[in-house]
Motif scaffolding. Structure first.
Motif, PDB file in Angstrom:
ATOM      1  N   CYS A 186       0.841  -1.192   0.000  1.00  0.00           N
ATOM      2  CA  CYS A 186       0.000   0.000   0.000  1.00  0.00           C
ATOM      3  C   CYS A 186       0.881   1.248   0.000  1.00  0.00           C
ATOM      4  O   CYS A 186       2.091   1.174   0.200  1.00  0.00           O
ATOM      5  CB  CYS A 186      -0.910   0.010   1.232  1.00  0.00           C
ATOM      6  SG  CYS A 186      -0.010   0.082   2.810  1.00  0.00           S
ATOM      7  N   ASP A 187       0.238   2.392  -0.231  1.00  0.00           N
ATOM      8  CA  ASP A 187       0.947   3.677  -0.127  1.00  0.00           C
ATOM      9  C   ASP A 187       0.770   4.289   1.253  1.00  0.00           C
ATOM     10  O   ASP A 187       1.569   5.133   1.669  1.00  0.00           O
ATOM     11  CB  ASP A 187       0.423   4.645  -1.194  1.00  0.00           C
ATOM     12  CG  ASP A 187       0.766   4.171  -2.596  1.00  0.00           C
ATOM     13  OD1 ASP A 187       1.890   4.433  -3.048  1.00  0.00           O
ATOM     14  OD2 ASP A 187      -0.087   3.532  -3.234  1.00  0.00           O
ATOM     15  N   THR A 222      -4.373   4.026  -1.086  1.00  0.00           N
ATOM     16  CA  THR A 222      -3.549   4.387  -2.236  1.00  0.00           C
ATOM     17  C   THR A 222      -4.090   5.689  -2.819  1.00  0.00           C
ATOM     18  O   THR A 222      -5.302   5.951  -2.730  1.00  0.00           O
ATOM     19  CB  THR A 222      -3.571   3.282  -3.310  1.00  0.00           C
ATOM     20  OG1 THR A 222      -2.802   3.707  -4.439  1.00  0.00           O
ATOM     21  CG2 THR A 222      -4.982   2.968  -3.765  1.00  0.00           C
ATOM     22  N   GLU A 243      -5.414   1.682  -9.208  1.00  0.00           N
ATOM     23  CA  GLU A 243      -4.804   0.665  -8.346  1.00  0.00           C
ATOM     24  C   GLU A 243      -5.766   0.240  -7.245  1.00  0.00           C
ATOM     25  O   GLU A 243      -5.764  -0.928  -6.837  1.00  0.00           O
ATOM     26  CB  GLU A 243      -3.489   1.191  -7.771  1.00  0.00           C
ATOM     27  CG  GLU A 243      -2.416   1.349  -8.825  1.00  0.00           C
ATOM     28  CD  GLU A 243      -1.016   1.315  -8.253  1.00  0.00           C
ATOM     29  OE1 GLU A 243      -0.871   1.044  -7.047  1.00  0.00           O
ATOM     30  OE2 GLU A 243      -0.078   1.540  -9.021  1.00  0.00           O
ATOM     31  N   HIS A 244      -6.573   1.163  -6.767  1.00  0.00           N
ATOM     32  CA  HIS A 244      -7.600   0.806  -5.780  1.00  0.00           C
ATOM     33  C   HIS A 244      -8.506  -0.289  -6.345  1.00  0.00           C
ATOM     34  O   HIS A 244      -8.809  -1.281  -5.672  1.00  0.00           O
ATOM     35  CB  HIS A 244      -8.420   2.050  -5.425  1.00  0.00           C
ATOM     36  CG  HIS A 244      -9.783   1.742  -4.887  1.00  0.00           C
ATOM     37  ND1 HIS A 244     -10.905   1.651  -5.699  1.00  0.00           N
ATOM     38  CD2 HIS A 244     -10.211   1.494  -3.626  1.00  0.00           C
ATOM     39  CE1 HIS A 244     -11.950   1.353  -4.946  1.00  0.00           C
ATOM     40  NE2 HIS A 244     -11.558   1.265  -3.690  1.00  0.00           N
TER      41      HIS A 244
END
Length: 262
Positions: A182-183, A193, A198-199
């Motif tokens: 994850c970010d 994120t 990307e989610h």
């Protein structure tokens, strides 16, 4: 005068692990230097390198060895992938214990997942699915037998497929273990994120996996990004580093998450 022996791993397995980690950091290792470093003979080091080559982790070259994934290409990583690189490699190495002896796994496109590809036990009867071109290339060159690369448009900054084609391919899969990064990790919103695409892909991966292993270095704790894609109740195991706040780890544990600190 008493001369202290060189410090370092004494057991062959631990020493070989240390040699491999050093090779990844430096790009290569030298037999004579390793013998001095670990206080063993050059013959012992050559045996270690041969064992690592048999496991398709290193490749022997004159006077030393290089990581298999560095042969013939320069790793394609941007600046963000170099942040906390040592911690990410330790996390990936510990996460290997969550790889089943046989079955299927997904490795997502995060930089910690790329480090997992560096140490993944390719000799096991595992079918790996990934949306990361870097991870796929590393696993292929290390000799993984069963590998599926999800199709779709490439997000060039991460060299990953994250569009609707990618999501549709996931709909037909049933996966044993997902390794996901994850970010940001928010104690209100879970794993997050900043990227909508990307989610969507990460959500699809979670929905297709029986077990979810989150790879999260300590710099992500308390970092809130726009899109939350996994609640704590959806995570089975979280692997982080020793810098992770102890109170934060306790909070995660109250959600039934098994937390490992590498």
């Amino acid at each position: 005068m008493t001369i202290s022996p060189p410090e370092g791993p004494r057991l062959p397995h631990d020493r070989q692990h240390a040699i491999y980690m050093l090779a990844l950091r430096q790009g290569s290792v030298d037999v004579a230097d390793l013998a001095r470093r670990y206080g063993v003979t050059t013959e012992t080091i050559r045996r270690d390198l041969s064992d690592l080559q048999k496991r398709r982790l290193l490749r022997r070259v004159h006077g030393g060895a290089v990581p298999v994934e560095r042969m013939n290409h320069e790793p394609m990583v941007d600046a963000r992938d170099m942040v906390n690189a040592e911690e990410k490699l330790r996390i990936a190495t510990m996460a290997v214990q969550e790889v089943p002896e046989r079955g299927s796994v997904i490795i997502d496109s995060g930089s910690t997942g790329q480090r997992l590809a560096d140490v993944f036990p390719v000799e096991r009867d595992i079918h790996v699915v990934t949306n990361s071109l870097i991870t796929a290339l590393t696993l292929s060159r290390r000799g993984l037998r069963d590998l599926t690369v999800l199709g779709g448009g490439v997000r060039t900054k991460r060299l990953a497929m994250v569009d609707d084609t990618t999501r549709r391919e996931l709909e037909h899969m049933a996966i044993d273990v997902l390794f996901i990064s994850c970010d940001g990790l928010s104690f209100k919103h879970g794993l997050t994120t900043p990227y909508r695409e990307e989610h969507t892909i990460k959500r699809a991966m979670i929905e297709r996996a029986s077990r979810v292993v989150a790879l999260v270095d300590s710099s992500k704790f308390g970092n809130v990004q726009m899109f939350g894609f996994a609640s704590f109740d959806e995570i089975d195991v979280l692997v982080t580093d020793t810098e992770a706040d102890a109170d934060a780890v306790d909070i995660l544990s109250t959600h039934g998450i098994i937390v490992h600190r590498a």
